[in-house]
Structure formats: C-alpha cells, structure tokens
Scaffold this active site. Structure first.
Site, PDB file in Angstrom:
ATOM      1  N   ALA A 284       0.825  -1.215   0.000  1.00  0.00           N
ATOM      2  CA  ALA A 284       0.000   0.000   0.000  1.00  0.00           C
ATOM      3  C   ALA A 284       0.855   1.259   0.000  1.00  0.00           C
ATOM      4  O   ALA A 284       0.541   2.240  -0.683  1.00  0.00           O
ATOM      5  CB  ALA A 284      -0.933  -0.007   1.207  1.00  0.00           C
TER       6      ALA A 284
ATOM      7  N   CYS B 247       2.656   7.194  11.135  1.00  0.00           N
ATOM      8  CA  CYS B 247       1.719   8.033  10.385  1.00  0.00           C
ATOM      9  C   CYS B 247       0.892   8.949  11.286  1.00  0.00           C
ATOM     10  O   CYS B 247       0.702  10.129  10.982  1.00  0.00           O
ATOM     11  CB  CYS B 247       0.799   7.163   9.532  1.00  0.00           C
ATOM     12  SG  CYS B 247       0.065   5.769  10.412  1.00  0.00           S
TER      13      CYS B 247
ATOM     14  N   ARG C 224      -8.876   2.167  15.836  1.00  0.00           N
ATOM     15  CA  ARG C 224      -9.056   1.825  14.422  1.00  0.00           C
ATOM     16  C   ARG C 224     -10.532   1.979  14.079  1.00  0.00           C
ATOM     17  O   ARG C 224     -11.409   1.447  14.789  1.00  0.00           O
ATOM     18  CB  ARG C 224      -8.618   0.384  14.166  1.00  0.00           C
ATOM     19  CG  ARG C 224      -8.588   0.009  12.695  1.00  0.00           C
ATOM     20  CD  ARG C 224      -7.395   0.604  11.982  1.00  0.00           C
ATOM     21  NE  ARG C 224      -6.140  -0.067  12.319  1.00  0.00           N
ATOM     22  CZ  ARG C 224      -4.945   0.420  12.006  1.00  0.00           C
ATOM     23  NH1 ARG C 224      -4.825   1.571  11.356  1.00  0.00           N
ATOM     24  NH2 ARG C 224      -3.839  -0.233  12.348  1.00  0.00           N
TER      25      ARG C 224
ATOM     26  N   HIS D 258      -6.274   9.209   8.408  1.00  0.00           N
ATOM     27  CA  HIS D 258      -6.432   9.212   9.857  1.00  0.00           C
ATOM     28  C   HIS D 258      -6.995  10.560  10.314  1.00  0.00           C
ATOM     29  O   HIS D 258      -6.617  11.613   9.785  1.00  0.00           O
ATOM     30  CB  HIS D 258      -5.086   9.016  10.550  1.00  0.00           C
ATOM     31  CG  HIS D 258      -4.483   7.663  10.351  1.00  0.00           C
ATOM     32  ND1 HIS D 258      -5.162   6.597   9.815  1.00  0.00           N
ATOM     33  CD2 HIS D 258      -3.224   7.207  10.642  1.00  0.00           C
ATOM     34  CE1 HIS D 258      -4.348   5.540   9.785  1.00  0.00           C
ATOM     35  NE2 HIS D 258      -3.181   5.887  10.277  1.00  0.00           N
TER      36      HIS D 258
END
Length: 350
Positions: free
Chosen positions: A14, A129, A242, A249
């Site tokens: 990804a 991230c 999550r 995000h």
C-alpha cells in the site's frame, strides 16, 4: 545521465505503490528506479512514468549502484537489508518502526525538524503516520507559544494495517449489509489470537498491548513526538482507535501551551501560514477537516480550533491526513527532497 538511482523495497504494498507515484511527482533528479519486494512478488509488473517495470527480489546485491533506497516492507526486512544498502553506498529512508527510536537515527518530518537530517549516517527513519500529522499541526504553535502537554485520540483508517485490512473492511461491510457471516482475520492485529469485526465497529486496539495498558501505537506517538520535537519534557498521552474508514487518519488533539496570549484567531492565523497545513475551520458554514477531503492529498488538514473552557492556555484542534501519503510515502519522498536541497545526498554523474 545525471540523477539518483533509486530502489523501492516493498514496492507492491500500500505504501510502496504510493512511493512510486510520489516519485513521478517529485523534483528529485532521477536516473533509474528499481522495484524490490519479497520472492512471491517477483515478476509482477508496476508502472512508473509510463514505463512497465518488473519487480525483483530484494537481496543484498540489489543495492549495488543504488543511491537512495525507500524501505516499506516491514521491520524485519529493514533490519536485514537496510544495513546492506548503506554498506553499498545508499542512503536509506525507512518507513518501519525498526530504527525510529535509535538515538543515532534522525526521525524526520520535514516541516518540523528538517535540520535533524544533517546528523544522518546513511539512515533516516520516517515516523509513525499518526505522529506525523499531529506534529505538523502542533509545531507552528509550539514555535510561537511553547508546548507543555498533549492529549490525543486518534481515529485511524484500516489502510494503516495494509492492503489486506482494506479488503477485510470492504468484505465485512458487504457481508453485514447482506446479513451474511464473515470471519475476521486481520484486525485489530494479525499476529494476535483474537480478531474482531471492523465494519461498523471501531476497535480500541492498534498494535499489541504494552505494560501499563497502552498499545504500541500509543507508545510510538508518545515517544516519537518527544524525539521529533527534541523535548522530553513535553507531556504526551494517546488513545489510538481503528475505525471503519479506508484511508486517512483523523485525530482529536487537546494541547496546553507554555506561554499565555494565544487566542483562537491567532492560532488560526499561524496555521493558515504553516507549511504543509490546510486550514479548514469555519464552524458557521460547517467547514472542518474530513477524511474524504484529505485522501489523495499531501497536506495535513486542520480545523475545529477552540479554547478549552476549563483550563487556561489550553486548546483543542482536529486534524486529518492521508496516512499512506503524508503519513508514509509523501513524507519519505519529502525527506529525500530535503536531503537533496541541503546537499547531503550525493547526486552521481552516470
């Protein structure tokens, strides 16, 4: 030909596929791009700048003649092959958590601590991230008013767990809507014994649980923030969740400033002019950051800035960023651009 010979490790993943895309858009002078992955991906074909490139197996010898290597194939691969790439003369930008907390390895977000790159010894770590977008939003405010304390709650997209997690979200959602059974296999953590439905069901676990009840994702946000901002005195705590979102995000951030004098209008003005930030903050017209808006974009979107009604010098903000771009691929390529700009990444004549 003048330019860098570049390798992308984990090219079919990804993040890897997006690094390739970012290389198409970069200002870096590029002579060649080599795509590397595990043996099971060998001979797959990916496109770069209109060329069809075959994926090769990542081996120590793969880095002969490589000037710059982007790693995004898991910590174990980075630990094994990054030293081999450096030994052969490459500068490595690593997307995994393998080296982030190594004191000798710069942990870099170019908008925040670009100067840390001068300390690199052939290896630079790309932060987590969720950490990246938060420090992009907070750093301009820290520079002006100082930063005392941060409490963050994240709402993280499933793509942070890879392509298989995205497929699981889609498959589960279809199954639930069609009243069919589906057995989760990926989330919250593939290696853990219990797997739970993510469709219509936020999960308050990202990565494994550590001592004290924090997950490793939360641990990373706490300690990476201190390292990037070079201040162990900043108090940071995190809850990472999550959510059933594919990409981007979102984070709710409460922060306390050291100096007085900040107002909502002043913070908005600072962020309006901050590098890598797009301000989306107009409650009257229902303007605020959204995951759909941030997906596919390189910037961090910030809004919902408001004063805490109970504590002086404390404020809230909400930030959103594409975790696969600013949170990984784009930040990595940005690091390479900074190395080039600062003159600390050699441009060979080939």
């Amino acid at each position: 030909m003048t330019g860098y010979n570049i390798a992308v490790v984990g090219a079919t993943g990804a993040v890897g596929t997006r690094i390739i895309k970012m290389l198409e858009e970069t200002s870096l002078p590029i002579a060649s791009v080599k795509l590397l992955a595990s043996q099971r991906s060998v001979d797959k074909t990916l496109e770069y700048n209109g060329q069809k490139l075959k994926v090769q197996e990542a081996l120590p010898s793969s880095f002969d003649g490589v000037d710059l290597a982007f790693f995004s194939a898991g910590g174990s691969v980075s630990k094994k092959l990054a030293p081999e790439a450096i030994k052969r003369g490459a500068v490595v930008v690593d997307n995994t958590s393998a080296f982030r907390m190594d004191p000798s390895v710069p942990l870099v977000v170019p908008e925040v601590n670009e100067q840390a790159l001068y300390k690199h010894q052939g290896l630079i770590a790309n932060p987590n991230c969720s950490t990246i977008q938060m420090v992009v939003a907070l750093e301009p405010l820290r520079k002006e008013f100082g930063l005392k304390k941060v409490i963050v709650t994240t709402m993280q997209a499933v793509s942070g767990a890879g392509n298989r997690a995205i497929k699981e979200l889609y498959s589960e959602t279809k199954a639930v809507l069609n009243q069919q059974e589906y057995e989760p296999e990926i989330l919250p953590v593939t290696s853990e014994p219990e797997h739970y439905q993510i469709a219509f069901n936020p999960l308050a676990q990202i990565d494994v649980f550590e001592d004290g009840g924090y997950t490793h994702e939360e641990w990373k946000m706490i300690h990476e923030t201190k390292k990037i901002m070079e201040n162990e005195q900043i108090q940071v705590t995190a809850t990472c969740v999550r959510v059933p979102v594919a990409i981007s995000h979102s984070e709710s951030v409460w922060f306390e400033l050291e100096k007085s004098g900040a107002t909502v209008a002043k913070l908005q003005q600072i962020l309006q002019n901050a590098p890598g930030v797009i301000l989306r903050d107009d409650p009257v017209h229902q303007v605020f950051p959204q995951a759909l808006e941030a997906t596919g974009q390189k910037e961090t979107y910030v809004g919902r800035i408001r004063a805490d009604g109970e504590q002086q010098n404390a404020f809230h903000l909400y930030c959103v960023a594409d975790n696969l771009l600013k949170g990984a691929a784009w930040n990595s390529v940005q690091i390479a651009e900074s190395l080039d700009k600062l003159g600390i990444l050699r441009v060979p004549n080939r």
